[in-house]
Scaffold this motif. Sequence first.
Motif, mmCIF file in Angstrom:
data_model
loop_
_atom_site.group_PDB
_atom_site.id
_atom_site.type_symbol
_atom_site.label_atom_id
_atom_site.label_comp_id
_atom_site.label_asym_id
_atom_site.label_seq_id
_atom_site.Cartn_x
_atom_site.Cartn_y
_atom_site.Cartn_z
ATOM 1 N N VAL A 108 0.835 -1.204 0.000
ATOM 2 C CA VAL A 108 0.000 0.000 0.000
ATOM 3 C C VAL A 108 0.871 1.255 0.000
ATOM 4 N N TYR A 109 0.360 2.302 -0.636
ATOM 5 C CA TYR A 109 1.097 3.561 -0.778
ATOM 6 C C TYR A 109 0.962 4.395 0.492
ATOM 7 N N VAL A 110 2.090 4.722 1.110
ATOM 8 C CA VAL A 110 2.101 5.530 2.330
ATOM 9 C C VAL A 110 3.183 6.602 2.170
ATOM 10 N N ARG A 111 2.740 7.858 2.063
ATOM 11 C CA ARG A 111 3.676 8.975 1.889
ATOM 12 C C ARG A 111 3.219 10.129 2.801
ATOM 13 N N PRO A 112 3.641 10.111 4.052
ATOM 14 C CA PRO A 112 3.144 11.099 5.016
ATOM 15 C C PRO A 112 3.744 12.481 4.813
ATOM 16 N N ASP A 113 3.043 13.479 5.331
ATOM 17 C CA ASP A 113 3.541 14.853 5.381
ATOM 18 C C ASP A 113 3.086 15.441 6.710
ATOM 19 N N SER A 114 3.995 15.534 7.648
ATOM 20 C CA SER A 114 3.638 16.001 8.987
ATOM 21 C C SER A 114 3.412 17.501 9.031
ATOM 22 N N ALA A 115 3.987 18.246 8.086
ATOM 23 C CA ALA A 115 3.889 19.702 8.115
ATOM 24 C C ALA A 115 2.558 20.208 7.564
ATOM 25 N N ASP A 116 2.078 19.610 6.502
ATOM 26 C CA ASP A 116 0.868 20.104 5.842
ATOM 27 C C ASP A 116 -0.089 18.938 5.600
ATOM 28 N N PRO A 117 -1.179 18.844 6.364
ATOM 29 C CA PRO A 117 -2.129 17.732 6.190
ATOM 30 C C PRO A 117 -2.700 17.652 4.781
ATOM 31 N N ARG A 118 -2.800 18.787 4.103
ATOM 32 C CA ARG A 118 -3.374 18.786 2.757
ATOM 33 C C ARG A 118 -2.518 17.996 1.771
ATOM 34 N N LEU A 119 -1.232 17.884 2.055
ATOM 35 C CA LEU A 119 -0.310 17.179 1.166
ATOM 36 C C LEU A 119 -0.005 15.770 1.647
ATOM 37 N N ASP A 120 -0.610 15.362 2.736
ATOM 38 C CA ASP A 120 -0.360 14.045 3.306
ATOM 39 C C ASP A 120 -1.055 12.970 2.474
ATOM 40 N N THR A 121 -0.300 11.958 2.064
ATOM 41 C CA THR A 121 -0.882 10.855 1.290
ATOM 42 C C THR A 121 -0.529 9.500 1.910
ATOM 43 N N ALA A 122 -0.500 9.472 3.219
ATOM 44 C CA ALA A 122 -0.375 8.195 3.920
ATOM 45 C C ALA A 122 -1.760 7.551 3.898
ATOM 46 N N LEU A 123 -2.008 6.716 2.908
ATOM 47 C CA LEU A 123 -3.358 6.199 2.673
ATOM 48 C C LEU A 123 -3.849 5.276 3.773
ATOM 49 N N THR A 124 -2.965 4.864 4.666
ATOM 50 C CA THR A 124 -3.357 3.986 5.772
ATOM 51 C C THR A 124 -3.678 4.762 7.043
ATOM 52 N N VAL A 125 -3.656 6.090 6.955
ATOM 53 C CA VAL A 125 -3.863 6.933 8.142
ATOM 54 C C VAL A 125 -5.102 7.796 7.934
ATOM 55 N N ARG A 126 -5.978 7.805 8.913
ATOM 56 C CA ARG A 126 -7.170 8.659 8.886
ATOM 57 C C ARG A 126 -6.771 10.046 9.375
ATOM 58 N N ARG A 127 -6.957 11.072 8.533
ATOM 59 C CA ARG A 127 -6.505 12.411 8.879
ATOM 60 C C ARG A 127 -7.362 13.457 8.171
ATOM 61 N N ASP A 128 -7.560 14.595 8.825
ATOM 62 C CA ASP A 128 -8.350 15.690 8.246
ATOM 63 C C ASP A 128 -7.491 16.411 7.211
ATOM 64 N N ARG A 129 -7.700 16.072 5.923
ATOM 65 C CA ARG A 129 -6.872 16.625 4.851
ATOM 66 C C ARG A 129 -7.610 17.641 3.982
ATOM 67 N N LEU A 130 -8.921 17.542 3.926
ATOM 68 C CA LEU A 130 -9.693 18.423 3.047
ATOM 69 C C LEU A 130 -9.885 19.765 3.729
ATOM 70 N N HIS A 131 -9.132 20.768 3.302
ATOM 71 C CA HIS A 131 -9.198 22.108 3.880
ATOM 72 C C HIS A 131 -9.677 23.078 2.804
ATOM 73 N N PRO A 132 -10.987 23.268 2.668
ATOM 74 C CA PRO A 132 -11.490 24.164 1.620
ATOM 75 C C PRO A 132 -11.106 25.608 1.896
#
Length: 398
Positions: A108-132
Amino acid sequence: MNAYQQKGLSLIELSVAMLALGAVAMLAVKLLPATREAVRESEVAPRVVSTHAALEGFAFVHARLPWADADGDGHEDEDTTIGLLPYVDLGLGAPLRNASDYDFLYAVYVRPDSADPRLDTALTVRRDRLHPYLAAGLPPTGAPRALGVANSLDLCQALGTAQDQTFSTDHVHIASSTAQEHVAYLLVDPGTADRDADGSLFDGRNSPNAATRTAFEHPTSPISASNDDRVHVRYFNELRERMGCTGVIAASGHAHPNVETTLAIFRQAARDYREQLKVVKEMASADVLGGASDVAAAASGIASASASLTVAIAATMNSYGAKSGAVAVATAGVAAAAGGAVFAAMALAEKVEIEDEVEDRLDELDDLIDNQLDPLYDSVRNNVRAQDALGVFDDQHP
């Protein structure tokens, strides 16, 4: 003909027959692996389809994809991106195995970004990424804003972001001799044998002994003497569409926030206009005061002209009519003063009318802001957050 002679095949006929049998044998040798491969694929295909469906269902419920199973107990193990399929967590009754009873590999693809949730693509982690992008406050300021809920919409956001990320060999990807790309997840059927003779059933790039562990064979890689693996993938955009992300993201991430932003700006514009009307009202009030002064001055002029007329009449009486012209002049002065008073009074009435009209506009604007615009903004604001909290509806799943 001798009675003991028997008719048989000539050497030429026998040679032709042998050649035909040899051709048939060669054809059978070539077709047999393909036939076996077709049978194997027909047996495995339904299991792969069921596994894809289970992974999609897991993503809907948990707003993420599962980690891989590191120890074979059927449960995901955190921080494990490559391993066995966590079939128990997916609700499957048995491990995913091929026709030869060998376990599939799951990555599975896991590419975290701790600085900016909008750019986080850790697909195995539930995170608030949609920031309109929202304009909020008085005066409003625009910025991407977290809405505080992590759900399937945020997984949709991650899948869309991952689609556009730069390629990196540090993360799960498929590769061929001419191309390489990231995928959301992949399933690898190890085939029936260790064809590349490296000590693992997984051949080529799929082998744990490969130079780049995050690289896997492209699904289009052919079966060969050194590789009999089959790779099944879900691309980011494919999973995104399977989850019904596009329409919901368009509404929850763009259309609804745009309405809130528009109302926030309009609400501020209405308040700015109210301040301008207050200035106009103050000016109108000043004009009314000025008009009242003009009326007072005109009244004073009438009084002065009337006094002059009285003096002129007295002088005329004392001079037995000699100064009657002064009476005429004084009378004209009284008339002029009276006319000025009339005009001053009319001007004052007009200014009072303007002041009253501005006051009425202010009252209407106060009602618009306090009783209509602000409640409407609050309602839309609540709806935007409620829509975000709903995530992707299950009934949109294809």
